[in-house]
Design an enzyme around this catalytic site. Structure first.
Site, PDB file in Angstrom:
ATOM      1  CB  SER A   1      87.115  -4.492 113.150  1.00 56.03           C
ATOM      2  OG  SER A   1      87.120  -4.420 111.750  1.00 56.03           O
TER       3      SER A   1
ATOM      4  CE1 TYR B   1      93.065  -5.714 113.569  1.00 54.57           C
ATOM      5  CE2 TYR B   1      91.525  -5.879 111.731  1.00 54.57           C
ATOM      6  CZ  TYR B   1      91.953  -5.255 112.889  1.00 54.57           C
ATOM      7  OH  TYR B   1      91.246  -4.184 113.381  1.00 54.57           O
TER       8      TYR B   1
ATOM      9  CE  LYS C   1      90.677  -5.365 116.385  1.00 58.79           C
ATOM     10  NZ  LYS C   1      91.168  -4.682 117.592  1.00 58.79           N
TER      11      LYS C   1
HETATM   12  P1  NAD Z   1      97.246   2.164 115.627  1.00 59.89           P
HETATM   13  O1  NAD Z   1      98.213   1.129 115.190  1.00 59.89           O
HETATM   14  O2  NAD Z   1      97.459   3.557 115.182  1.00 59.89           O
HETATM   15  O3  NAD Z   1      97.125   2.159 117.231  1.00 59.89           O
HETATM   16  C1  NAD Z   1      97.309   0.991 117.994  1.00 59.89           C
HETATM   17  C2  NAD Z   1      98.307   1.342 119.099  1.00 59.89           C
HETATM   18  O4  NAD Z   1      98.534   0.179 119.906  1.00 59.89           O
HETATM   19  C3  NAD Z   1      99.662   1.792 118.562  1.00 59.89           C
HETATM   20  O5  NAD Z   1     100.003   3.026 119.151  1.00 59.89           O
HETATM   21  C4  NAD Z   1     100.620   0.685 118.993  1.00 59.89           C
HETATM   22  O6  NAD Z   1     101.919   1.187 119.271  1.00 59.89           O
HETATM   23  C5  NAD Z   1      99.919   0.143 120.221  1.00 59.89           C
HETATM   24  N1  NAD Z   1     100.249  -1.257 120.556  1.00 59.89           N
HETATM   25  C6  NAD Z   1     100.211  -2.342 119.740  1.00 59.89           C
HETATM   26  N2  NAD Z   1     100.576  -3.440 120.423  1.00 59.89           N
HETATM   27  C7  NAD Z   1     100.822  -3.055 121.698  1.00 59.89           C
HETATM   28  C8  NAD Z   1     101.264  -3.736 122.871  1.00 59.89           C
HETATM   29  N3  NAD Z   1     101.523  -5.047 122.870  1.00 59.89           N
HETATM   30  N4  NAD Z   1     101.444  -3.024 124.010  1.00 59.89           N
HETATM   31  C9  NAD Z   1     101.208  -1.677 124.021  1.00 59.89           C
HETATM   32  N5  NAD Z   1     100.809  -0.979 122.946  1.00 59.89           N
HETATM   33  C10 NAD Z   1     100.625  -1.664 121.786  1.00 59.89           C
HETATM   34  O7  NAD Z   1      95.791   1.654 115.194  1.00 59.89           O
HETATM   35  P2  NAD Z   1      94.404   2.443 115.173  1.00 59.89           P
HETATM   36  O8  NAD Z   1      94.008   2.644 113.765  1.00 59.89           O
HETATM   37  O9  NAD Z   1      94.458   3.592 116.097  1.00 59.89           O
HETATM   38  O10 NAD Z   1      93.458   1.311 115.752  1.00 59.89           O
HETATM   39  C11 NAD Z   1      93.136   1.230 117.130  1.00 59.89           C
HETATM   40  C12 NAD Z   1      92.321  -0.034 117.366  1.00 59.89           C
HETATM   41  O11 NAD Z   1      91.140   0.023 116.571  1.00 59.89           O
HETATM   42  C13 NAD Z   1      93.059  -1.322 116.964  1.00 59.89           C
HETATM   43  O12 NAD Z   1      92.751  -2.319 117.903  1.00 59.89           O
HETATM   44  C14 NAD Z   1      92.447  -1.660 115.624  1.00 59.89           C
HETATM   45  O13 NAD Z   1      92.471  -3.041 115.374  1.00 59.89           O
HETATM   46  C15 NAD Z   1      91.023  -1.160 115.791  1.00 59.89           C
HETATM   47  N6  NAD Z   1      90.382  -0.822 114.510  1.00 59.89           N
HETATM   48  C16 NAD Z   1      91.000   0.037 113.657  1.00 59.89           C
HETATM   49  C17 NAD Z   1      90.412   0.330 112.431  1.00 59.89           C
HETATM   50  C18 NAD Z   1      91.102   1.239 111.442  1.00 59.89           C
HETATM   51  O14 NAD Z   1      90.757   1.192 110.255  1.00 59.89           O
HETATM   52  N7  NAD Z   1      92.050   2.075 111.835  1.00 59.89           N
HETATM   53  C19 NAD Z   1      89.186  -0.238 112.098  1.00 59.89           C
HETATM   54  C20 NAD Z   1      88.568  -1.105 113.006  1.00 59.89           C
HETATM   55  C21 NAD Z   1      89.185  -1.382 114.221  1.00 59.89           C
HETATM   56  C1  WQD Z   2      88.485   0.685 101.196  1.00 57.96           C
HETATM   57  C2  WQD Z   2      88.129   0.557  99.714  1.00 57.96           C
HETATM   58  C3  WQD Z   2      89.411  -1.142  98.590  1.00 57.96           C
HETATM   59  C4  WQD Z   2      93.301   0.820  99.081  1.00 57.96           C
HETATM   60  C5  WQD Z   2      89.990  -2.232 106.276  1.00 57.96           C
HETATM   61  C6  WQD Z   2      90.067  -3.516 107.053  1.00 57.96           C
HETATM   62  C7  WQD Z   2      88.964  -3.563 108.091  1.00 57.96           C
HETATM   63  C8  WQD Z   2      88.997  -2.310 108.966  1.00 57.96           C
HETATM   64  C9  WQD Z   2      89.002  -1.048 108.141  1.00 57.96           C
HETATM   65  C10 WQD Z   2      90.378  -2.761 110.869  1.00 57.96           C
HETATM   66  C11 WQD Z   2      88.047  -0.895  99.235  1.00 57.96           C
HETATM   67  C12 WQD Z   2      89.744   0.227  98.049  1.00 57.96           C
HETATM   68  C13 WQD Z   2      91.953   0.506  99.102  1.00 57.96           C
HETATM   69  C14 WQD Z   2      93.910   1.112  97.823  1.00 57.96           C
HETATM   70  C15 WQD Z   2      91.770   0.810  96.754  1.00 57.96           C
HETATM   71  N1  WQD Z   2      90.224  -2.250 109.735  1.00 57.96           N
HETATM   72  N2  WQD Z   2      91.200   0.511  97.973  1.00 57.96           N
HETATM   73  N3  WQD Z   2      93.096   1.121  96.715  1.00 57.96           N
HETATM   74  O1  WQD Z   2      89.352  -2.969 103.298  1.00 57.96           O
HETATM   75  O2  WQD Z   2      87.228  -1.634 103.715  1.00 57.96           O
HETATM   76  O3  WQD Z   2      88.738  -2.165 105.587  1.00 57.96           O
HETATM   77  O4  WQD Z   2      90.070  -1.111 107.174  1.00 57.96           O
HETATM   78  O5  WQD Z   2      89.605  -3.401 111.528  1.00 57.96           O
HETATM   79  O6  WQD Z   2      89.159  -4.723 108.846  1.00 57.96           O
HETATM   80  O7  WQD Z   2      89.934  -4.610 106.160  1.00 57.96           O
HETATM   81  O8  WQD Z   2      89.454  -0.499 103.948  1.00 57.96           O
HETATM   82  O9  WQD Z   2      90.678   1.469 103.165  1.00 57.96           O
HETATM   83  O10 WQD Z   2      91.660  -0.813 102.736  1.00 57.96           O
HETATM   84  O11 WQD Z   2      89.642  -0.102 101.477  1.00 57.96           O
HETATM   85  O12 WQD Z   2      91.099   0.828  95.717  1.00 57.96           O
HETATM   86  O13 WQD Z   2      95.131   1.386  97.731  1.00 57.96           O
HETATM   87  O14 WQD Z   2      89.203   1.141  98.958  1.00 57.96           O
HETATM   88  O15 WQD Z   2      89.390  -2.096  97.567  1.00 57.96           O
HETATM   89  O16 WQD Z   2      87.031  -0.944  98.270  1.00 57.96           O
HETATM   90  P1  WQD Z   2      88.651  -1.918 104.035  1.00 57.96           P
HETATM   91  P2  WQD Z   2      90.451   0.043 102.852  1.00 57.96           P
END
Ligand code: NAD
Ligand code: WQD
Length: 348
Positions: free
Chosen positions: A124, A152, A156
């Protein structure tokens, strides 16, 4: 390739499985469904007309994981599994460290013991910490856990550092670390999308709930940032483009290319974003325009831990993986609403 997708029933995993199947790969999905639904996998099969071998298994269960590797030939793993809510992680740090780190360590150990050496890890932008200056390149300073404000994000960075250490002592391993910026949007079929449980933490799913009347109004966290309209700027990437980024990254496993990212040349790190920053108001205005709806909002105070601007330098993935996102903010907003409208109660 035969690819094990851990966490494949989730938001990014399910979209990635579609693109893997469409590119001719076979998929074995392992998920405990703690934050997802099996319906997503059924829909992946409906979209692609292909089968996914699904195991409802928790990655803490090493014996079951061993059995899965015994019973299937696996060429590569994509590790999406983990808990991902930033706010929740500050309240339940042990749960986050336990789940995310144990899942990762079990998977890698079982992989290696079955002679599977290829892994893509979902990292991330959060690993860059609060002080990084945009556009953020992969070599921007990373490595200071103290600059990351929540457990969290720390999981990572810890996993990234473990991967570098493991790679140093195992020449057969090939590791791709993908640092996602802000994944949003949904599959254009309206069958797959983001289905957060409870109140959404992130901007786009919150707007989607307001759009269908499940939430009264959006709270915009601050309009006094040093940005063009005072609201926070982020690098939003369509989830289908992000999924394609994983397909592109698999090519690393088929070449003898060495990385310059250390880890003995076998750890490759890429940002996955568009390199374009949009403000919260840009997103709200675009959502209204492309969907012809009104999004009610109020301006609130800043959210703890937010920065004014965060977007990536996408050059490395473009040059080395030939990865270039194809979809813009209009598509992200249109597809998000399309999924929410067709599935007002998510997958349930
Ligand atoms: P998500 O929660 O939709 O998917 C994660 C999946 O992992 C879920 O289906 C959950 O049931 C499964 N899971 C969790 N713990 C588990 C375990 N112990 N055993 C088996 N399955 C398990 O999340 P996502 O948005 O699809 O994110 C996928 C990956 O990408 C995550 O690692 C997340 O940290 C990373 N990521 C997401 C974002 C985002 O904004 N969505 C941004 C950066 C990184
Ligand atoms: C985006 C913008 C908020 C919600 C997060 C995690 C990051 C990564 C991606 C996993 C910001 C604003 C948000 C709301 C708002 N995930 N906002 N009202 O914070 O950039 O990133 O998701 O790895 O680790 O921190 O994403 O969508 O929460 O926010 O005004 O109800 O929207 O302040 O400027 P963020 P976000």
């Amino acid at each position: 390739m035969n690819i094990l997708v851990a966490g494949g029933a989730g938001y990014i995993g399910s979209h990635t499985i579609v693109e893997l199947l469409n590119s001719g790969h076979n998929v074995i999905c392992v998920d405990n469904l703690s934050n997802s639904s099996k319906v997503a996998i059924d829909r992946v099969e409906e979209i692609t007309n292909k089968k996914v071998l699904f195991y409802k298994t928790d990655l803490s269960d090493k014996n079951s994981l061993n059995d899965i590797f015994e019973n299937n030939r696996i060429d590569a793993c994509i590790m999406f599994a983990g808990l991902k809510a930033v706010g929740e992680s500050t309240k339940k740090p042990l749960l986050y460290y336990m789940n995310n780190l144990t899942s990762f360590m079990n998977l890698v150990e079982v992989m290696i013991s079955h002679n599977c050496y290829n892994i893509i890890f979902s990292s991330s932008a959060t690993v860059y910490g609060l002080l990084a200056k945009s556009p953020i390149s992969e070599d921007s300073y990373v490595g200071d856990l103290g600059k990351i404000t929540n457990p969290y994000g720390k999981t990572k960075l810890i996993i990234e550092q473990m991967l570098f250490d493991i790679a140093k002592v195992n020449d057969k391993l090939k590791i791709v670390i993908l640092r996602y910026f802000n994944p949003v949007g949904a599959h254009k079929s309206g069958l797959l999308g983001e289905d957060p449980r409870g109140i959404p933490n992130n901007l786009m799913p919150y707007i989607a709930k307001v759009a269908v009347g499940k939430m009264e109004k959006l709270h915009i966290y601050g309009n006094d940032y040093n940005t063009k309209d005072g609201t926070g700027v982020r690098d939003y990437i369509h989830v289908v483009d992000l999924a394609m980024g994983h397909v592109a990254a698999l090519k690393i496993f088929e070449t003898n290319k060495k990385s310059e990212d250390s880890g003995n040349g076998n750890v490759f790190v890429y940002n996955l974003g568009t390199g374009v920053g949009y403000s919260v108001l840009d997103v709200v205005n675009t959502y209204e325009k492309v969907n012809n709806i009104k999004i009610n909002y109020v301006i609130d105070g800043r959210r703890d831990g937010d920065v004014d601007t965060l977007y990536c330098n996408p050059k490395k993935a473009r040059e080395e993986l030939n990865f270039k996102p194809q979809l813009g903010l209009d598509d992200m907003c249109r597809d998000s609403y399309n999924f929410q409208k067709n599935n007002p109660n998510g997958y349930n």
